[in-house]
Write an enzyme that holds these catalytic residues in place. Sequence first.
Site, PDB file in Angstrom:
ATOM      1  N   ASP B   4       0.880  -1.171   0.000  1.00 23.40           N
ATOM      2  CA  ASP B   4       0.000   0.000   0.000  1.00 23.40           C
ATOM      3  C   ASP B   4       0.913   1.215   0.000  1.00 23.40           C
ATOM      4  O   ASP B   4       1.512   1.558   1.017  1.00 23.40           O
ATOM      5  CB  ASP B   4      -0.883  -0.041   1.262  1.00 23.40           C
ATOM      6  CG  ASP B   4      -1.729   1.222   1.422  1.00 23.40           C
ATOM      7  OD1 ASP B   4      -1.672   2.101   0.534  1.00 23.40           O
ATOM      8  OD2 ASP B   4      -2.445   1.325   2.442  1.00 23.40           O
ATOM      9  N   LYS B  66       3.009  11.274  -3.396  1.00 19.83           N
ATOM     10  CA  LYS B  66       1.950  10.627  -4.178  1.00 19.83           C
ATOM     11  C   LYS B  66       1.087  11.663  -4.913  1.00 19.83           C
ATOM     12  O   LYS B  66       0.551  11.391  -5.971  1.00 19.83           O
ATOM     13  CB  LYS B  66       1.080   9.791  -3.234  1.00 19.83           C
ATOM     14  CG  LYS B  66       0.097   8.860  -3.921  1.00 19.83           C
ATOM     15  CD  LYS B  66      -0.584   7.978  -2.884  1.00 19.83           C
ATOM     16  CE  LYS B  66      -1.591   7.022  -3.472  1.00 19.83           C
ATOM     17  NZ  LYS B  66      -2.170   6.150  -2.416  1.00 19.83           N
ATOM     18  N   GLU B 165      -7.373   0.577  -4.407  1.00 23.39           N
ATOM     19  CA  GLU B 165      -7.359   0.500  -2.938  1.00 23.39           C
ATOM     20  C   GLU B 165      -8.691   0.058  -2.331  1.00 23.39           C
ATOM     21  O   GLU B 165      -8.705  -0.828  -1.474  1.00 23.39           O
ATOM     22  CB  GLU B 165      -6.874   1.838  -2.357  1.00 23.39           C
ATOM     23  CG  GLU B 165      -5.369   2.011  -2.579  1.00 23.39           C
ATOM     24  CD  GLU B 165      -4.878   3.439  -2.451  1.00 23.39           C
ATOM     25  OE1 GLU B 165      -5.653   4.314  -2.007  1.00 23.39           O
ATOM     26  OE2 GLU B 165      -3.715   3.695  -2.804  1.00 23.39           O
ATOM     27  N   ASP B 187     -13.082   5.426   1.286  1.00 21.37           N
ATOM     28  CA  ASP B 187     -11.638   5.414   1.529  1.00 21.37           C
ATOM     29  C   ASP B 187     -11.082   6.839   1.497  1.00 21.37           C
ATOM     30  O   ASP B 187     -10.860   7.396   0.425  1.00 21.37           O
ATOM     31  CB  ASP B 187     -10.965   4.530   0.458  1.00 21.37           C
ATOM     32  CG  ASP B 187      -9.457   4.435   0.645  1.00 21.37           C
ATOM     33  OD1 ASP B 187      -8.909   5.105   1.547  1.00 21.37           O
ATOM     34  OD2 ASP B 187      -8.822   3.687  -0.118  1.00 21.37           O
TER      35      ASP B 187
END
Lengths: 178, 610
Positions: B4, B66, B165, B187
Site C-alpha cells: 500500500d 503521491k 485501494e 476510503d
Amino acid sequence: MQVDWSKNFFELFGLPAQFDLDPSDLLTRYRELQRRVHPDKFASASAEERRLSMQLTTLVNEGYQTLRDPVRRARYLLDLSGVAMNDETDTSMKPEFLVEQMELREALEEACAREDSLRRLAELANDIEHRHAAKLEELRDCFSRGQGALGAARNAVRELQFLGKLLQEIREQEEELT
Amino acid sequence: MGIDLGTTNSLVAVVRSGVAETLADTKGRHMLPSVVRYQTTAPPLVGHEALSDAHDDPFNTIASVKRLMGRGVADVKQLGTQLPYEFVAGDSPVPRIRTVAGDVSPVEVSAEILKVLKVRAEDTLGAVMPDAVITVPAYFDDAQRQATKDAARLAGLNVLRLLNEPTAAAVAYGLDKGSEGIYAVFDLGGGTFDISVLRLNRGVFEVMATAGDSALGGDDMDHAIAEWFMREASIADDSDHRALRRLLRDARAVKEALTTQATAQVEVQGGAGLWRGVLDRNTLNTLIDPLIARTLAPCRRALRDAGIRAADVDGIVLVGGATRIPRVREQVEAFFGKPPLADIDPDKVVAVGAAIQADVLIGNRRDQDMLLLDVIPLSLGIEIMGGMVEKIIPRNTPIPAARGQEFTTYKDGQTALLVHVVQGERDLVSDCRSLARFELRGIPPMVAGAARIRVAFQVDADGLLNVSAREQTTGVESRVVVKPSYGLSDGEIERMLRESFSHAKEDEAARALREAQVDADRLLEAVTAALAADGDSLLSRAERAEIDGAMAALRAARDGGAIGAIKRGSEAVDAATREFAARRMDAGIRKALAGHRLEEFHSLPPGGDK
C-alpha cells in the site's frame, strides 16, 4: 478446435438469441465465464495464454454490457437480424414522437430555470422513466411478434434512445446542482 | 507481497501459512512514513528518520509525493503554495525537485519508499521477493497509474497487478467476514478520496461503480487547521518553510488528539512569540466540514452509476486514517442512513487485501474461487473538432475493455491525422487530462471524408491504456502505449536502473541473468501445470512431444546461463504452446456454461449466424 471469435454474444453466454432474458441468470453466467477467462487466472501463465485471456475477458465484458441493457440488447438483436439502425443517416421519426420530445426538452429547460429546479428535475425524471418503461414493454411486444414487427422494434429502440439521452441530461443537470 | 503506497504512510503485507499480515520494521513499527530525505553523500533516509527531519530540512525532505505522481508541471503549479520544494525549471513535462543529492522526479522518490518495503519483506522472510501487487487509488487516472508502475519497476519489483485501494479493502474485509451483498467502501486517505460500490457473491468482488477525488484527504485537513493557527496566532502567510512544516506537524497532532478528546491544547510559535490556545471539536468540525462535503458528491455519483440507492447498500466499510475522525463517521452515517463498519484497522486493510490478491495471482490459492472484477474510473476519449471530446470508453466500464471508433479526414488530400487521447468527464479537451498525442501518417491523399480511420482503445486489467489507429482502406497503422506525457520512457527507466545498480554490490549482468531464469522458471511451472490439467485430453501425442521438446530445451538453456539462449528458449515454449493455450481457453468456456442449460439456437433470427 480454436477459441471461436465469431460467436455472437448470445452464443458466448449460452443463451438463445431473443429479447427476453433473466438478468440474474445472465449475471450468474457472466461470473462463471469470468472465473474461467479472467487475466487474474493467468497471471503466471505463458504470454500467449495471458494475451488470449485478456482478449476473451474483453469480449465477455463487452457481451455482458450489451446483453444486460435492454436497449443495447435490442440494438444488437436487430443488428444480428440484418435490420440496420442507420443513426446518422436516418433521422425520420414519427411526428407525434417528435412533438413529445420537443415538449419534454422545453420542460427540461424550464425546470433548470426555476428556483425549485431540483424538485422539478426529479418530477421530470420520474415522468420520463415511466414513458421509458412503457416503451420497453412495447419493444418486448414487438420482438414477441416475430419477423414482421422488427421495423416497429427498430422505431421503439430509436425512441428509447431519445428518452435515455434525455434522462442522462437530467442526471447531469442534477449532478451540477448538488 | 502486497504494498500500500500511501500519501502519508506505506505498508507491506505478505501471506504466511495462509494468513495475511502486515510486516513491521526492526523496531516493531508497521507503518512507514512516505517521506524521503535526500543527503549530500549518504543514501537517502526513508520513513521515520526522514519524517523527524522534515521541518529542519524542508527542501530536501519530500513528503506526500503521491500527490505529484503522474502530474505535469502545470498541475504542480496549481498545488503551488502547499508544496515547499524547489522545482527545477526546464522543458521536461515531468516536474523535478531540486535536492542536495541532485534533481529527482516523483517516480524516483516513490521508488525509494518501495525499495525499503521490498527489503523489509525480504529480510523478514529471508527470500528474494520480486513479485508485488501495488495498490493505487481507484480514482487514479492513466498517467498516475503508469507513474506508479514505473516507480515499482525502478525499485526492482515485478508488478503482478495494480489493484484499486477500495477493492483491496473489500477483499480483506469480505473474505474475513464472509460477507455477501452490496458494500460501499469509503476510503479517505492522506491525499486521496475513493468511493467504490461492490457486489460480493461467493468470492467474486464485482465493482459496480467507483468515484472520488484524487486530490482530497487528511493532508487538506491539516492545512485547514494550520491556517486556523496562522489566523489565531497572527502568523504571516510568507513565513519560511521550516515554520510552515512545523505548523503542519502540530496541526496533525491536534487533529489526532481531537479524535478521542473534546478539546486540545495548542502551542505554536507565533509572530509575537509563543501562542497558546485551545481548539475544540466543534471548531475543528467547522474547519473540515467543507472538505467532508466534497466527499459526498462522488458518493452520490457512484450510487447513481451503480444504479442503486443508499438504502440498497448492505454495509459501509471505512478505509484510510482520516476515517477515524468522528465528524467523518457522522457524515458518512447520515449519508448512507446506517452506521459504517468500524471493526477493521483502516490503516492496514488495503495492504492486507493486496497481499491476498498477490497470493492468488502467483497461484497459491488455486482452491479458492476469489475473483476481482474492476472498472475504469474515468472516461477515455479523443479530441475532435472544436476542442471537444468524443468519449470512447465511458467511466465504470468493466476492465479489461476495448472499444473502437471510426474517424475521417476533414481536408482534401490530408495525409496525417493527429490523435489526442484524453481522460475525464468534461466535454472540453481543456478540462480533461491529456494522456498522449500521436500522429497517424502516410494516409494516401483522398477527398475529405473518404478515409476511414479506426482508433482502437484497449484497457488492460491494471487499468492501463493502449491506443492504436489504422486507416482501414490501406492498412496504414500507428500504435502507442499511452504513457509519454508524464511518465518515464522505457529508456529512462533502464538508465536509472543501471545507475542504481552501479552503486549496488550486485552487478547488472548477474541480475539480468537471474531475472531471465526466474521468468523461465515461472513459464516452465505454468506450462507444467497446464499439461497436468489438460495435456492428455487436449493434445495429440505428436503435439505433446513438441511441447515437451521445447521445455527440455528451455531447461537446458536456463541452466546454461546465457541470457540470449534463455530468452529464445522461452519464446520457443510460448510458440509451441500457442494452440494448446487457445484450446484450454475454449474448454474453459465450455466448462463455465456446462452447469447451465445449453439452449438451442433455432430462435436465432435470419442473418444472425454471422
